[in-house]
Scaffold this motif. Structure first.
Motif, PDB file in Angstrom:
ATOM      1  N   ILE A  32       0.861  -1.174   0.000  1.00  0.00           N
ATOM      2  CA  ILE A  32       0.000   0.000   0.000  1.00  0.00           C
ATOM      3  C   ILE A  32       0.894   1.219   0.000  1.00  0.00           C
ATOM      4  O   ILE A  32       2.022   1.174   0.472  1.00  0.00           O
ATOM      5  N   VAL A  33       0.406   2.299  -0.523  1.00  0.00           N
ATOM      6  CA  VAL A  33       1.179   3.538  -0.489  1.00  0.00           C
ATOM      7  C   VAL A  33       1.033   4.157   0.899  1.00  0.00           C
ATOM      8  O   VAL A  33      -0.049   4.186   1.471  1.00  0.00           O
ATOM      9  N   THR A  34       2.160   4.588   1.439  1.00  0.00           N
ATOM     10  CA  THR A  34       2.143   5.245   2.739  1.00  0.00           C
ATOM     11  C   THR A  34       1.895   6.733   2.482  1.00  0.00           C
ATOM     12  O   THR A  34       2.740   7.391   1.877  1.00  0.00           O
ATOM     13  N   GLY A  62      16.150  -3.721  -0.008  1.00  0.00           N
ATOM     14  CA  GLY A  62      15.831  -3.428   1.391  1.00  0.00           C
ATOM     15  C   GLY A  62      16.996  -2.895   2.208  1.00  0.00           C
ATOM     16  O   GLY A  62      16.853  -2.691   3.408  1.00  0.00           O
ATOM     17  N   ARG A  98      10.292   1.653  -2.019  1.00  0.00           N
ATOM     18  CA  ARG A  98       9.990   1.086  -0.703  1.00  0.00           C
ATOM     19  C   ARG A  98      11.195   1.105   0.191  1.00  0.00           C
ATOM     20  O   ARG A  98      12.307   0.876  -0.277  1.00  0.00           O
ATOM     21  N   THR A  99      10.965   1.299   1.461  1.00  0.00           N
ATOM     22  CA  THR A  99      12.064   1.126   2.410  1.00  0.00           C
ATOM     23  C   THR A  99      11.488   0.628   3.729  1.00  0.00           C
ATOM     24  O   THR A  99      10.334   0.880   4.042  1.00  0.00           O
ATOM     25  N   ARG A 137      19.816  -4.047   7.862  1.00  0.00           N
ATOM     26  CA  ARG A 137      19.527  -3.210   6.700  1.00  0.00           C
ATOM     27  C   ARG A 137      20.610  -2.222   6.319  1.00  0.00           C
ATOM     28  O   ARG A 137      20.471  -1.507   5.350  1.00  0.00           O
ATOM     29  N   ARG A 140       7.243  -0.958   6.977  1.00  0.00           N
ATOM     30  CA  ARG A 140       7.581  -0.791   5.563  1.00  0.00           C
ATOM     31  C   ARG A 140       6.803   0.381   4.992  1.00  0.00           C
ATOM     32  O   ARG A 140       5.581   0.447   5.111  1.00  0.00           O
ATOM     33  N   LEU A 141       7.551   1.295   4.367  1.00  0.00           N
ATOM     34  CA  LEU A 141       6.936   2.486   3.788  1.00  0.00           C
ATOM     35  C   LEU A 141       7.074   2.429   2.277  1.00  0.00           C
ATOM     36  O   LEU A 141       8.112   2.024   1.751  1.00  0.00           O
ATOM     37  N   THR A 142       6.027   2.835   1.583  1.00  0.00           N
ATOM     38  CA  THR A 142       6.008   2.790   0.124  1.00  0.00           C
ATOM     39  C   THR A 142       5.620   4.169  -0.398  1.00  0.00           C
ATOM     40  O   THR A 142       4.595   4.723   0.010  1.00  0.00           O
ATOM     41  N   PHE A 175       4.527   9.793   2.097  1.00  0.00           N
ATOM     42  CA  PHE A 175       5.927   9.360   2.186  1.00  0.00           C
ATOM     43  C   PHE A 175       6.568   9.444   0.814  1.00  0.00           C
ATOM     44  O   PHE A 175       6.059   8.898  -0.153  1.00  0.00           O
TER      45      PHE A 175
END
Lengths: 199, 243
Positions: A3-5, A22, B53-54, A81, B45-47, A8
């Motif tokens: 999903i889109v945040t 990642g 994405r990160t 990460r 997780r942010l998109t 962000f």
């Protein structure tokens, strides 16, 4: 899936092909360990390879540093990460150390001072892929980074590069090391994002 | 089909609480959250709209309340994620998460032995989860917390830590500026602090140390020097602290 945040945007996209999925780049060298840093003295240092038949091959510190060394420059990738590019080490290739070891094992348990263990396939230690490293960027490897010597196996997530390494136990059957038994991936390939068991 | 711990779930921001001028607690409602132990983490997780994405890992700050979980995020100037989470992310917004992660740096409420918690700055977060889990479980395990911060304004969970609680001793040390009118020079934690605010080694406490690398190195070395069994000292070092 995903999903889109809302709102962000993220950073400028890294098109760096050396960065696995990642991961993000760091300039410093973070320390991650599960307990206090052991202080291992080189005069007491031993590196032992134990075959599946129980045969032991031992090296003292002087033995190790007398062997031909290599200075690999490699990218390292931590499962937490961060990635660090072009790090330079000095150490002895596992090809050199395992040259005279007679084994039919496919698996290895890496054992460290203080009881830390990590498992990996033997083939991942061979063919110029792994070293027992004792210098970082031209200096003696500091204790907090695993000195006097650590395993360096940079093509896997960095927890496989066991600090304060004491030996390798060659095994016919695979077994799980410290983080692997706690739910981390048994193999840990950063390019396939194998962070946790089941990834 | 039951989702495993490693499935990505969609949570929603339910509430925020500012702990300090630069740290914010996010309470997230996560349908299907399986529960967790104090000390464990969650991946967020942010998109972005273009698909970029990160992911970042944060310590859980409290035991789960049903499907509600909490993290506390310290804003890192120029960070990629923490400025978003502490300034832009709004109640009602969705976010993906998975977890809980980690099984080593955890406290189980059934453990009766004394516990020594040593926090440096944002390292308080997983240790606060342990304090809250103890309270929630009605555990009688005796706890001591030694918490090192720069100034009084930097204390997370200040009101909660000020309230007296049986079986929990809290000692706060300031490295740059202490409270007005309080004697004692600001200083970095040393042997005397750990010795005074902690348990004797012969009590065999479980020790949990969390904070920046240098801080954790120092405190873990002190605990070992004071006679604590290195195997009973669990550490969590903040790498590049989840910018």
């Amino acid at each position: 899936m995903g999903i889109v945040t809302p709102g962000f945007r993220g950073r400028a996209r890294s098109d760096d092909e050396r960065l696995p999925p990642g991961q993000y780049l760091v300039e410093d060298f973070p320390v991650l360990s599960a307990g206090p840093t052991p202080r291992v003295r080189t005069e007491n240092w031993r590196f032992t390879v134990t075959t599946e038949a129980g045969r032991k091959h031992e090296w003292s510190w002087d033995d190790l540093v007398a062997l031909p060394s290599e200075t690999p420059t490699v990218d390292i990738h931590c499962v937490t990460r961060w990635s660090k590019l072009s790090t330079t080490w000095r150490g002895v290739s596992l090809d050199t150390l395992l040259e005279d070891v007679d084994t039919a094992a496919d698996h290895v348990m890496v054992e460290s001072h203080g009881g830390y263990t990590t498992n990996l396939p033997l083939e991942d230690l061979l063919d110029g892929q792994a070293w027992i490293a004792y210098e970082f960027e031209g200096e003696d490897l500091p204790a907090e980074h695993g000195g006097p010597a650590r395993l360096l196996v940079p093509h896997l997530y960095f927890w496989k590069s066991a600090k304060w390494v004491e030996g390798l136990r060659l095994m016919l059957d695979d077994d799980l090391g410290f983080w692997e038994a706690a739910g981390y991936h048994s193999y840990g390939d950063p390019w396939r994002e194998q962070r946790y068991q089941g990834d | 089909m039951v989702q495993g711990k490693l499935a990505w779930r969609v949570g929603r921001l339910a509430a925020v609480r500012d702990e300090t001028p630069s740290a914010r607690t996010l309470a997230l409602d996560v349908p299907g959250w399986p529960g967790h132990l104090a000390g464990q983490h969650v991946d967020l997780r942010l998109t972005a709209a273009d698909g970029y994405r990160t992911t970042r890992t944060y310590s859980l700050a409290a035991p789960a309340e049903g499907e509600r979980v909490e993290v506390t995020v310290q804003r890192v100037p120029d960070g990629e994620v923490s400025p978003y989470l502490t300034e832009v992310f709004t109640v009602g917004d969705p976010i993906e998460l998975r977890g809980p992660v980690g099984g080593w740096f955890v406290w189980r409420p059934t453990a009766p032995d004394p516990v020594m918690l040593v926090a440096g700055g944002a390292g308080i977060v997983p240790l606060m989860a342990m304090i809250r889990a103890r309270r929630r479980a009605g555990s009688r395990a005796p706890f001591k917390l030694l918490y090192s911060v720069r100034t009084p304004e930097d204390v997370y969970y200040a009101d909660e830590l000020r309230r007296p609680e049986p079986g929990l001793d809290v000692t706060i040390r300031y490295t740059r500026k202490g409270p007005d009118g309080r004697p004692g020079e600001p200083h970095r934690i040393g042997v005397a602090d750990v010795n005074t605010a902690g348990w004797p080694a012969e009590f065999s406490p479980q020790c949990f140390v969390c904070g920046p690398t240098g801080f954790v190195e120092t405190v873990a070395d002190i605990l070992v020097a004071l006679g604590h069994d290195a195997r009973r000292v669990k550490t969590e070092r903040f790498g590049p602290s989840g910018s």
